[in-house]
Design a protein around this motif. Structure first.
Motif, PDB file in Angstrom:
ATOM      1  N   SER A   1       2.193   2.039  -3.436  1.00 45.41           N
ATOM      2  CA  SER A   1       1.251   2.637  -4.398  1.00 45.41           C
ATOM      3  C   SER A   1       0.904   4.077  -4.004  1.00 45.41           C
ATOM      4  O   SER A   1       0.685   4.933  -4.863  1.00 45.41           O
ATOM      5  N   ILE A   2       0.905   4.328  -2.693  1.00 45.79           N
ATOM      6  CA  ILE A   2       0.657   5.730  -2.281  1.00 45.79           C
ATOM      7  C   ILE A   2       1.801   6.622  -2.770  1.00 45.79           C
ATOM      8  O   ILE A   2       1.596   7.713  -3.315  1.00 45.79           O
TER       9      ILE A   2
ATOM     10  N   ARG B   1       0.831  -1.211   0.000  1.00 46.03           N
ATOM     11  CA  ARG B   1       0.000   0.000   0.000  1.00 46.03           C
ATOM     12  C   ARG B   1       0.861   1.255   0.000  1.00 46.03           C
ATOM     13  O   ARG B   1       0.594   2.214  -0.708  1.00 46.03           O
TER      14      ARG B   1
END
Ligand code: HEC
Length: 201
Positions: free
Chosen positions: A5-6, A2
């Motif tokens: 992707s941030i 996560r």
């Protein structure tokens, strides 16, 4: 996963923001200066004032007694049209079609406003003002030495202004070669080589 992707989304957003800054749209916001040292360089622009130099000018005169590369004009005859105290008789440049083409563009730019494209002195300036440019096809101008015409372009004569700063030395000689060609456009059949006369009407 996560976090990665941030980060990627963040990088994309930053890239988009930077690109948007280049989009050429008008905005009232202060532009972001990514490299301020490129936007604001400690330099002088030509003809601007300066507090650093005593005379207050940013543009500096050449150091006394020096000559910039390529600017040494030792050949008086070439750069003044006068040798000793006489006008140079003939154009010092080899007369070929390249020189004539150069002379044609320079003549049409600098001389034709007054002398018109044929040299007869009926240019637009004379039509609008009470000012009579010489007919360059005139016998008196035909008789002049090339160096005299060079001097006229360089210094001006009576009501004709000087073109010393607008037209480089080589270009002045090219113009003179072209003026000589113009003077032949009103010549006679004798100017045409014998073998070509049959084709002249
Ligand atoms: C702004 C107008 C103007 C331009 C541009 C101009 N001339 Fe003239 N020229 C004149 C006028 C006006 C005279 C007539 C001067 C007089 O007799 O008072 C003249 C005269 C001359 C004469 C004859 C001088 C004499 O002794 O009678 C020559 C040769 C000449 N011009 C060449 C040129 C050439 C070559 C150019 C282009 C480089 C040029 N001129 C550009 C206005 C101009």
């Amino acid at each position: 996963m996560r976090i990665r992707s941030i980060l990627r989304a963040g990088a994309l957003a930053a890239a988009a923001a930077i690109l948007a800054g280049c989009a050429g749209q008008t905005t009232r916001n202060t532009p972001i200066e990514v490299f301020p040292d490129m936007d604001r360089q400690p330099k002088y622009r030509p003809q601007r004032p300066s507090e650093f130099f005593a005379d207050g000018r940013a543009s500096r005169a050449p150091v006394a007694g020096t000559v910039a590369r390529g600017q040494l004009k030792l050949d008086d005859a070439f750069y003044t049209g006068v040798a000793g105290n006489q006008y140079v008789g003939r154009n010092p440049l080899p007369i070929n079609s390249e020189l004539l083409k150069l002379g044609q563009t320079r003549f049409n730019t600098f001389c034709s406003p007054c002398h018109d494209r044929t040299g007869q002195g009926k240019g637009i300036v004379g039509q609008r003002a009470m000012w009579l440019p010489t007919n360059l096809q005139e016998d008196r101008v035909r008789q002049m030495n090339d160096g005299e015409i060079f001097t006229i372009i360089t210094e001006g004569r009576r009501s004709m202004p000087s073109y010393r700063f607008q037209i480089a030395g080589r270009d002045r000689w090219a113009i003179i070669a072209y003026v000589r060609a113009l003077q032949r456009t009103t010549g006679s059949l004798d100017d045409v080589p014998r073998e070509l006369r049959a084709g002249v009407r």
